[in-house]
Design a protein around this motif. Structure first.
Motif, PDB file in Angstrom:
ATOM      1  N   LEU A 251       0.821  -1.206   0.000  1.00  0.00           N
ATOM      2  CA  LEU A 251       0.000   0.000   0.000  1.00  0.00           C
ATOM      3  C   LEU A 251       0.858   1.260   0.000  1.00  0.00           C
ATOM      4  O   LEU A 251       0.382   2.333  -0.353  1.00  0.00           O
ATOM      5  N   GLY A 252       2.101   1.113   0.396  1.00  0.00           N
ATOM      6  CA  GLY A 252       2.988   2.261   0.493  1.00  0.00           C
ATOM      7  C   GLY A 252       3.999   2.031   1.596  1.00  0.00           C
ATOM      8  O   GLY A 252       4.283   0.894   1.993  1.00  0.00           O
ATOM      9  N   VAL A 253       4.532   3.138   2.116  1.00  0.00           N
ATOM     10  CA  VAL A 253       5.580   3.078   3.126  1.00  0.00           C
ATOM     11  C   VAL A 253       5.233   4.063   4.240  1.00  0.00           C
ATOM     12  O   VAL A 253       4.830   5.200   3.965  1.00  0.00           O
ATOM     13  N   ALA A 254       5.374   3.612   5.472  1.00  0.00           N
ATOM     14  CA  ALA A 254       5.274   4.517   6.620  1.00  0.00           C
ATOM     15  C   ALA A 254       6.676   5.047   6.912  1.00  0.00           C
ATOM     16  O   ALA A 254       7.587   4.276   7.212  1.00  0.00           O
ATOM     17  N   TRP A 255       6.825   6.347   6.782  1.00  0.00           N
ATOM     18  CA  TRP A 255       8.120   7.006   6.995  1.00  0.00           C
ATOM     19  C   TRP A 255       8.066   7.741   8.329  1.00  0.00           C
ATOM     20  O   TRP A 255       7.302   8.684   8.500  1.00  0.00           O
ATOM     21  N   LEU A 256       8.854   7.282   9.280  1.00  0.00           N
ATOM     22  CA  LEU A 256       8.934   7.914  10.593  1.00  0.00           C
ATOM     23  C   LEU A 256      10.294   8.599  10.700  1.00  0.00           C
ATOM     24  O   LEU A 256      11.327   7.976  10.431  1.00  0.00           O
ATOM     25  N   PHE A 257      10.304   9.854  11.088  1.00  0.00           N
ATOM     26  CA  PHE A 257      11.571  10.586  11.153  1.00  0.00           C
ATOM     27  C   PHE A 257      11.556  11.591  12.289  1.00  0.00           C
ATOM     28  O   PHE A 257      10.496  12.013  12.766  1.00  0.00           O
ATOM     29  N   GLN A 258      12.763  11.945  12.715  1.00  0.00           N
ATOM     30  CA  GLN A 258      12.959  12.903  13.798  1.00  0.00           C
ATOM     31  C   GLN A 258      14.095  13.834  13.419  1.00  0.00           C
ATOM     32  O   GLN A 258      15.116  13.387  12.882  1.00  0.00           O
ATOM     33  N   ASP A 259      13.908  15.107  13.678  1.00  0.00           N
ATOM     34  CA  ASP A 259      14.936  16.096  13.356  1.00  0.00           C
ATOM     35  C   ASP A 259      16.024  16.042  14.427  1.00  0.00           C
ATOM     36  O   ASP A 259      15.790  16.388  15.587  1.00  0.00           O
ATOM     37  N   VAL A 260      17.212  15.589  14.035  1.00  0.00           N
ATOM     38  CA  VAL A 260      18.346  15.483  14.973  1.00  0.00           C
ATOM     39  C   VAL A 260      19.467  16.424  14.536  1.00  0.00           C
ATOM     40  O   VAL A 260      20.636  16.156  14.796  1.00  0.00           O
ATOM     41  N   THR A 261      19.095  17.524  13.877  1.00  0.00           N
ATOM     42  CA  THR A 261      20.107  18.442  13.371  1.00  0.00           C
ATOM     43  C   THR A 261      20.981  18.987  14.490  1.00  0.00           C
ATOM     44  O   THR A 261      22.212  19.020  14.371  1.00  0.00           O
ATOM     45  N   ALA A 262      20.364  19.420  15.582  1.00  0.00           N
ATOM     46  CA  ALA A 262      21.143  20.003  16.672  1.00  0.00           C
ATOM     47  C   ALA A 262      22.117  18.986  17.255  1.00  0.00           C
ATOM     48  O   ALA A 262      23.285  19.301  17.524  1.00  0.00           O
ATOM     49  N   THR A 263      21.666  17.756  17.424  1.00  0.00           N
ATOM     50  CA  THR A 263      22.543  16.719  17.969  1.00  0.00           C
ATOM     51  C   THR A 263      23.696  16.425  17.027  1.00  0.00           C
ATOM     52  O   THR A 263      24.857  16.305  17.458  1.00  0.00           O
ATOM     53  N   LYS A 264      23.403  16.296  15.748  1.00  0.00           N
ATOM     54  CA  LYS A 264      24.457  15.982  14.782  1.00  0.00           C
ATOM     55  C   LYS A 264      25.446  17.131  14.660  1.00  0.00           C
ATOM     56  O   LYS A 264      26.658  16.906  14.532  1.00  0.00           O
ATOM     57  N   ARG A 265      24.937  18.352  14.692  1.00  0.00           N
ATOM     58  CA  ARG A 265      25.858  19.488  14.624  1.00  0.00           C
ATOM     59  C   ARG A 265      26.752  19.542  15.863  1.00  0.00           C
ATOM     60  O   ARG A 265      27.945  19.859  15.764  1.00  0.00           O
ATOM     61  N   ALA A 266      26.185  19.236  17.021  1.00  0.00           N
ATOM     62  CA  ALA A 266      27.005  19.206  18.236  1.00  0.00           C
ATOM     63  C   ALA A 266      28.063  18.111  18.150  1.00  0.00           C
ATOM     64  O   ALA A 266      29.216  18.313  18.560  1.00  0.00           O
ATOM     65  N   GLU A 267      27.695  16.957  17.601  1.00  0.00           N
ATOM     66  CA  GLU A 267      28.679  15.876  17.432  1.00  0.00           C
ATOM     67  C   GLU A 267      29.774  16.286  16.465  1.00  0.00           C
ATOM     68  O   GLU A 267      30.960  16.017  16.694  1.00  0.00           O
ATOM     69  N   GLN A 268      29.388  16.929  15.365  1.00  0.00           N
ATOM     70  CA  GLN A 268      30.379  17.357  14.390  1.00  0.00           C
ATOM     71  C   GLN A 268      31.315  18.403  14.987  1.00  0.00           C
ATOM     72  O   GLN A 268      32.537  18.354  14.778  1.00  0.00           O
ATOM     73  N   GLU A 269      30.736  19.351  15.723  1.00  0.00           N
ATOM     74  CA  GLU A 269      31.580  20.382  16.330  1.00  0.00           C
ATOM     75  C   GLU A 269      32.522  19.784  17.362  1.00  0.00           C
ATOM     76  O   GLU A 269      33.694  20.177  17.450  1.00  0.00           O
ATOM     77  N   SER A 270      32.035  18.822  18.143  1.00  0.00           N
ATOM     78  CA  SER A 270      32.896  18.176  19.125  1.00  0.00           C
ATOM     79  C   SER A 270      34.018  17.406  18.450  1.00  0.00           C
ATOM     80  O   SER A 270      35.179  17.475  18.877  1.00  0.00           O
TER      81      SER A 270
END
Length: 501
Positions: A251-270
């Motif tokens: 029938l299709g796809v259920a796409w579940l997502f969460q915005d983790v931009t702040a976390t990823k940017r903090a990891e990259q900066e660290s």
């Protein structure tokens, strides 16, 4: 004519009975029907599956007592069926019935009266299913409603054409548009970047099923109100198939997502901070082994370029020999500035003619910007270590208001860039290597004086410099300035020794 009419009526009734039997047997719910006197008149295949009693065994029995219901439960069930015959609408109850092998099964039933011509009650039907099956269905419906109303994850149902079919409230907020505005639109109208990766993931799920783990997608929204130019969405995918078909039909796809931009940017900066700290440590260890301070400055420049910039330049200001340290008058100029001549040359040290770089000039010399002589430079076009340039004493012909002069005057850092258009000749006009579009100029400060300017340059493959880059460049510039100040002090000491002799 009368026998023929009766025969036609019997044929119609037989056809109706067959059609009714087919409908009852094709139902997903179990169904039993009772006449007004309690006789079982209908018993479909689903009832047979749940309780084990066949249609032949059930139809024609009077009531359920003694075979499908315990005597202790019979009174309550018969009263409920009788009440359903007298009441309008459907009545919902939970009954415990007996299977053919003697087990008790808790069932949820819906009972309603059956009325004949004229509205007279002729019986009652009872549709039932196992309680745990009904609870599973109710939980599934409640879960779906909660996901699309209160979930803290974005949930989007994508149809087989890769277009949003249902969008929950959280996903609408993340995407920056209304829930209904997303429906039926191609994903390319929502995302400026990352749509290929998302569509590839959706097609894979439709063909192969859900992946074993979540994935992180970097996307750019087309909406003008985007908080960040690029966002990272941690995404999970589930393939949806209809339960009504014999074979699974997507029938299709259920796409579940969460915005983790702040976390990823903090990891990259660290991670970036850890890398730069290691680079500074390694540069300090390597520079400590250099007998020549100018070579040590070049080592600091080389280590700074790794993962940071494509080119590095060091320009030192030309000045006359200063008075002894601590003997500067209060009203004299504090930074190096443009002077017309130099008193002595420090041959072979890489320091511009005129003595120590950045030494204080006398009063009345501040009639323009400083004269900056190129001292260190990374190779342009080919990788390699920074090179010490010959001490020609010829200043670089920078134009007025050049970023190096601004950094010199401000005693700090200045960021510049060619902009989105990146016009031709932008780098050449600033006497920088071709192909550079981002610049960062940092004053070289040591012992309270400005010795010159260090310039870091990037090509279009890298992003523009930001505040964190400027902080790192200032740290590197302080180390380069200390090494060059040491080289100037050594050259000054050698010149004075020769003069005394």
């Amino acid at each position: 004519m009368a026998p023929a009419r009766r025969a036609t009526e019997q044929t119609d009734e037989s056809g109706d009975s067959g059609l009714l039997a087919a409908l009852l047997d094709g139902m997903d719910a179990a169904l039993a029907a009772f006449a007004a006197d309690g006789t079982v008149t209908h018993w479909n295949h689903e009832a047979e599956r749940i309780l084990g009693w066949t249609t032949t065994e059930a139809v024609g029995r009077t009531g359920l007592t003694g075979w499908a219901v315990r005597k202790e439960d019979a009174a309550g069930i018969e009263a409920a069926l009788a009440a359903a015959m007298r009441s309008p609408g459907r009545q919902v109850h939970e009954f415990a019935l007996l299977t053919k092998d003697g087990r008790r099964v808790l069932l949820r039933t819906q009972s309603s009266a059956v009325r004949g011509p004229g509205g007279r009650v002729v019986g009652v039907y009872c549709a039932f299913s196992e309680v745990h099956t009904q609870l599973d269905l109710e939980r599934s419906v409640a879960l779906a409603e909660a996901l699309f109303e209160d979930a803290s994850w974005g949930v989007v149902l994508i149809d087989a054409d890769l277009r949003p079919a249902v969008v929950n409230a959280h996903a609408g907020r993340i995407l920056g548009v209304g829930r209904t505005a997303l429906l039926g639109r191609p994903l390319g109208e929502l995302l400026a970047q990352g749509v290929e990766e998302l569509e590839c993931a959706l097609q894979h799920v439709l063909a192969e099923g859900a992946p074993p783990a979540t994935t992180e997608l970097w996307v750019t929204l087309r909406s003008e109100g985007a908080e960040f130019p690029r966002r990272c969405w941690r995404s999970g995918f589930v393939r949806l198939a209809t339960p009504l078909a014999e074979e699974p039909v997507p029938l299709g796809v259920a796409w579940l997502f969460q915005d983790v931009t702040a976390t990823k940017r903090a990891e990259q900066e660290s991670s970036l901070l850890r890398f730069r700290a290691r680079q500074l440590h390694r540069a300090g260890r390597a520079a400590a082994e250099c007998p020549d301070p100018v070579e040590a400055a070049a080592v600091h420049l080389d280590f700074a370029l790794a993962g940071f910039a494509d080119h590095g330049l060091v320009d030192l200001a030309t000045t006359p020999l200063p008075a002894p340290y601590g003997a500067v008058a209060e009203d004299e100029a504090y930074d190096a500035c443009d002077t017309g001549d130099g008193a002595a040359a420090a041959g072979g040290t890489g320091i511009p003619p005129g003595g120590a770089p950045g030494a204080d000039a006398g009063p009345g010399t501040r009639h323009g910007g400083p004269q900056l002589v190129r001292t260190l430079a990374s190779p342009a076009g080919v990788p390699g270590p920074a090179e010490r340039l010959p001490a020609t004493g010829i200043p670089v012909p920078y134009a007025p208001r050049h970023p190096v002069f601004q950094a010199y005057e401000r005693r700090g850092s200045v960021r510049t860039g060619a902009g989105p258009a990146s016009p031709e000749g932008w780098a050449a006009a600033r006497h920088w290597p071709d192909g550079t579009v981002h610049g960062l100029c940092v004053a070289l400060r040591s012992r309270g004086r400005t010795l010159g300017v260090a310039t870091f340059l990037r090509t279009p493959a890298r992003r523009p410099f930001d505040r964190a880059d400027a902080d790192y460049a200032e740290e590197v510039a302080a180390r380069i300035a200390a090494a060059l100040d040491l080289a100037g002090a050594a050259a000054l000491g050698g010149a004075r020794s020769a003069h005394c002799r």
